[in-house]
Design a protein around this motif. Structure first.
Motif, mmCIF file in Angstrom:
data_model
loop_
_atom_site.group_PDB
_atom_site.id
_atom_site.type_symbol
_atom_site.label_atom_id
_atom_site.label_comp_id
_atom_site.label_asym_id
_atom_site.label_seq_id
_atom_site.Cartn_x
_atom_site.Cartn_y
_atom_site.Cartn_z
ATOM 1 N N PHE A 103 0.845 -1.189 0.000
ATOM 2 C CA PHE A 103 0.000 0.000 0.000
ATOM 3 C C PHE A 103 0.885 1.245 0.000
ATOM 4 C CE2 PHE A 103 -2.800 -3.193 1.782
ATOM 5 C CZ PHE A 103 -4.001 -2.923 1.151
ATOM 6 N N GLU A 104 0.624 2.141 -0.924
ATOM 7 C CA GLU A 104 1.359 3.400 -1.011
ATOM 8 C C GLU A 104 0.368 4.537 -0.966
ATOM 9 O OE1 GLU A 104 4.585 4.087 -1.035
ATOM 10 O OE2 GLU A 104 5.123 1.968 -0.910
ATOM 11 N N PRO A 105 0.547 5.535 -0.153
ATOM 12 C CA PRO A 105 1.561 5.685 0.889
ATOM 13 C C PRO A 105 1.247 4.799 2.101
ATOM 14 C CG PRO A 105 0.046 7.530 0.979
ATOM 15 C CD PRO A 105 -0.370 6.673 -0.197
ATOM 16 N N ASP A 106 2.117 4.885 3.113
ATOM 17 C CA ASP A 106 1.888 4.126 4.341
ATOM 18 C C ASP A 106 0.516 4.471 4.916
ATOM 19 O OD1 ASP A 106 4.418 3.101 4.092
ATOM 20 O OD2 ASP A 106 5.312 4.355 5.650
ATOM 21 N N ILE A 107 -0.020 3.555 5.699
ATOM 22 C CA ILE A 107 -1.315 3.769 6.343
ATOM 23 C C ILE A 107 -1.081 4.465 7.680
ATOM 24 C CG2 ILE A 107 -3.308 2.615 7.366
ATOM 25 C CD1 ILE A 107 -2.966 0.446 5.208
ATOM 26 N N VAL A 108 -1.734 5.604 7.857
ATOM 27 C CA VAL A 108 -1.621 6.382 9.099
ATOM 28 C C VAL A 108 -3.024 6.636 9.621
ATOM 29 C CG1 VAL A 108 -0.803 8.525 10.153
ATOM 30 C CG2 VAL A 108 0.448 7.539 8.225
ATOM 31 N N THR A 109 -3.252 6.335 10.894
ATOM 32 C CA THR A 109 -4.557 6.590 11.500
ATOM 33 C C THR A 109 -4.418 6.751 13.006
ATOM 34 O OG1 THR A 109 -6.864 5.856 11.566
ATOM 35 C CG2 THR A 109 -5.168 4.160 11.836
ATOM 36 N N ASN A 110 -5.493 7.176 13.638
ATOM 37 C CA ASN A 110 -5.533 7.329 15.095
ATOM 38 C C ASN A 110 -6.074 6.057 15.718
ATOM 39 O OD1 ASN A 110 -4.728 10.091 15.041
ATOM 40 N ND2 ASN A 110 -6.785 10.604 14.378
ATOM 41 N N TYR A 111 -5.782 5.889 17.006
ATOM 42 C CA TYR A 111 -6.333 4.770 17.762
ATOM 43 C C TYR A 111 -6.800 5.276 19.112
ATOM 44 C CZ TYR A 111 -1.788 4.669 20.099
ATOM 45 O OH TYR A 111 -0.673 5.016 20.798
ATOM 46 N N ILE A 112 -7.502 4.446 19.845
ATOM 47 C CA ILE A 112 -8.048 4.820 21.143
ATOM 48 C C ILE A 112 -6.909 4.878 22.152
ATOM 49 C CG2 ILE A 112 -9.669 4.166 22.960
ATOM 50 C CD1 ILE A 112 -11.157 2.538 20.713
ATOM 51 N N ILE A 156 1.776 2.422 9.582
ATOM 52 C CA ILE A 156 2.246 1.092 9.206
ATOM 53 C C ILE A 156 2.447 1.002 7.699
ATOM 54 C CG2 ILE A 156 1.144 -0.060 11.162
ATOM 55 C CD1 ILE A 156 -1.021 -1.033 9.237
ATOM 56 N N SER A 157 3.382 0.149 7.315
ATOM 57 C CA SER A 157 3.539 -0.259 5.922
ATOM 58 C C SER A 157 3.017 -1.684 5.840
ATOM 59 C CB SER A 157 5.003 -0.239 5.489
ATOM 60 O OG SER A 157 5.491 1.065 5.467
ATOM 61 N N VAL A 158 2.133 -1.923 4.886
ATOM 62 C CA VAL A 158 1.502 -3.233 4.745
ATOM 63 C C VAL A 158 1.872 -3.817 3.391
ATOM 64 C CG1 VAL A 158 -0.690 -4.486 4.659
ATOM 65 C CG2 VAL A 158 -0.433 -2.542 6.204
ATOM 66 N N GLU A 159 2.297 -5.074 3.386
ATOM 67 C CA GLU A 159 2.580 -5.829 2.160
ATOM 68 C C GLU A 159 1.678 -7.056 2.151
ATOM 69 O OE1 GLU A 159 4.943 -5.104 -0.238
ATOM 70 O OE2 GLU A 159 5.563 -3.281 0.803
ATOM 71 N N LEU A 160 1.001 -7.258 1.031
ATOM 72 C CA LEU A 160 0.149 -8.428 0.856
ATOM 73 C C LEU A 160 0.860 -9.423 -0.049
ATOM 74 C CD1 LEU A 160 -3.261 -6.634 0.209
ATOM 75 C CD2 LEU A 160 -2.348 -7.463 2.378
ATOM 76 N N MET A 161 0.989 -10.661 0.399
ATOM 77 C CA MET A 161 1.669 -11.699 -0.368
ATOM 78 C C MET A 161 0.626 -12.561 -1.078
ATOM 79 S SD MET A 161 4.445 -14.330 1.140
ATOM 80 C CE MET A 161 3.943 -16.026 1.041
ATOM 81 N N THR A 200 5.571 -4.285 7.454
ATOM 82 C CA THR A 200 7.007 -4.074 7.254
ATOM 83 C C THR A 200 7.499 -2.836 7.988
ATOM 84 O OG1 THR A 200 6.541 -2.963 5.168
ATOM 85 C CG2 THR A 200 7.078 -5.305 5.060
ATOM 86 N N LYS A 201 6.588 -1.998 8.414
ATOM 87 C CA LYS A 201 6.911 -0.857 9.275
ATOM 88 C C LYS A 201 5.749 -0.726 10.243
ATOM 89 C CE LYS A 201 8.104 2.917 7.212
ATOM 90 N NZ LYS A 201 7.919 4.153 6.431
ATOM 91 N N TYR A 202 6.050 -0.459 11.516
ATOM 92 C CA TYR A 202 4.994 -0.346 12.523
ATOM 93 C C TYR A 202 5.454 0.671 13.553
ATOM 94 C CZ TYR A 202 1.264 -2.003 15.657
ATOM 95 O OH TYR A 202 0.156 -2.100 16.443
ATOM 96 N N LEU A 203 4.966 1.895 13.408
ATOM 97 C CA LEU A 203 5.334 2.988 14.300
ATOM 98 C C LEU A 203 4.096 3.490 15.014
ATOM 99 C CD1 LEU A 203 7.555 4.957 11.770
ATOM 100 C CD2 LEU A 203 8.337 3.356 13.518
ATOM 101 N N TYR A 204 4.234 3.833 16.294
ATOM 102 C CA TYR A 204 3.097 4.355 17.047
ATOM 103 C C TYR A 204 3.563 5.398 18.028
ATOM 104 C CZ TYR A 204 4.885 0.961 20.395
ATOM 105 O OH TYR A 204 5.705 0.237 21.212
ATOM 106 N N ASP A 205 2.593 6.207 18.481
ATOM 107 C CA ASP A 205 2.863 7.215 19.513
ATOM 108 C C ASP A 205 1.641 7.321 20.383
ATOM 109 O OD1 ASP A 205 4.054 9.282 20.970
ATOM 110 O OD2 ASP A 205 3.062 10.762 19.736
#
Length: 132
Positions: free
Chosen positions: A33-42, A53-58, A127-132
């Motif tokens: 998925f381009e660009p990376d997926i960015v969203t809010n969480y609780i 996150i960066s998501v790759e589907l195989m 492939t990437k998983y960043l949070y704050d």
């Protein structure tokens, strides 16, 4: 003598790999998925938490990449919704991240089955998983 032994071992390994390739090794392909997926969480805190996150589907068949690209918005929306419904503890733990990945995988396959008649995704990778 040692040199001949190692040469023989290397030749046997190469020979075995060539034979394995002739037996029809799967031709996997990846869709990212381009660009990376960015969203809010609780979040448990007063400020809003976010995850990127960066998501790759195989997939087994490279021809399935066209279907994934066509349904990209649907799949992206489903992943954003899943991430947005997670608690901070789940987002930040390794076991929680694996649960989220599994839920995304199952949802993506369910949606693809509805859209194209079969589940085409073999694996979903973060492939990437960043949070704050």
């Amino acid at each position: 003598m040692k040199k001949w032994f190692f040469t023989l071992v290397i030749w046997c390994c190469v020979s075995l790999n060539v034979n394995a390739a002739d037996e029809g090794v799967e031709d996997y392909a990846y869709y990212g998925f381009e660009p990376d997926i960015v969203t809010n969480y609780i979040s448990n805190r007063k400020k809003l938490g976010f995850v990127k996150i960066s998501v790759e589907l195989m997939v087994k068949d490279p021809n399935d990449l066209v279907s994934l690209e066509h349904h990209d918005p649907l799949l992206r929306s489903a992943i954003v919704e899943i991430l947005g419904n997670q608690s901070e503890d789940k987002v930040k733990s390794l076991s929680g991240r694996e649960e989220i990945r599994r839920e995304c995988y199952e949802t993506v396959n369910r949606l693809m089955e509805q859209e194209v008649g079969r589940a085409i995704v073999v694996n979903l990778l973060f492939t990437k998983y960043l949070y704050d």
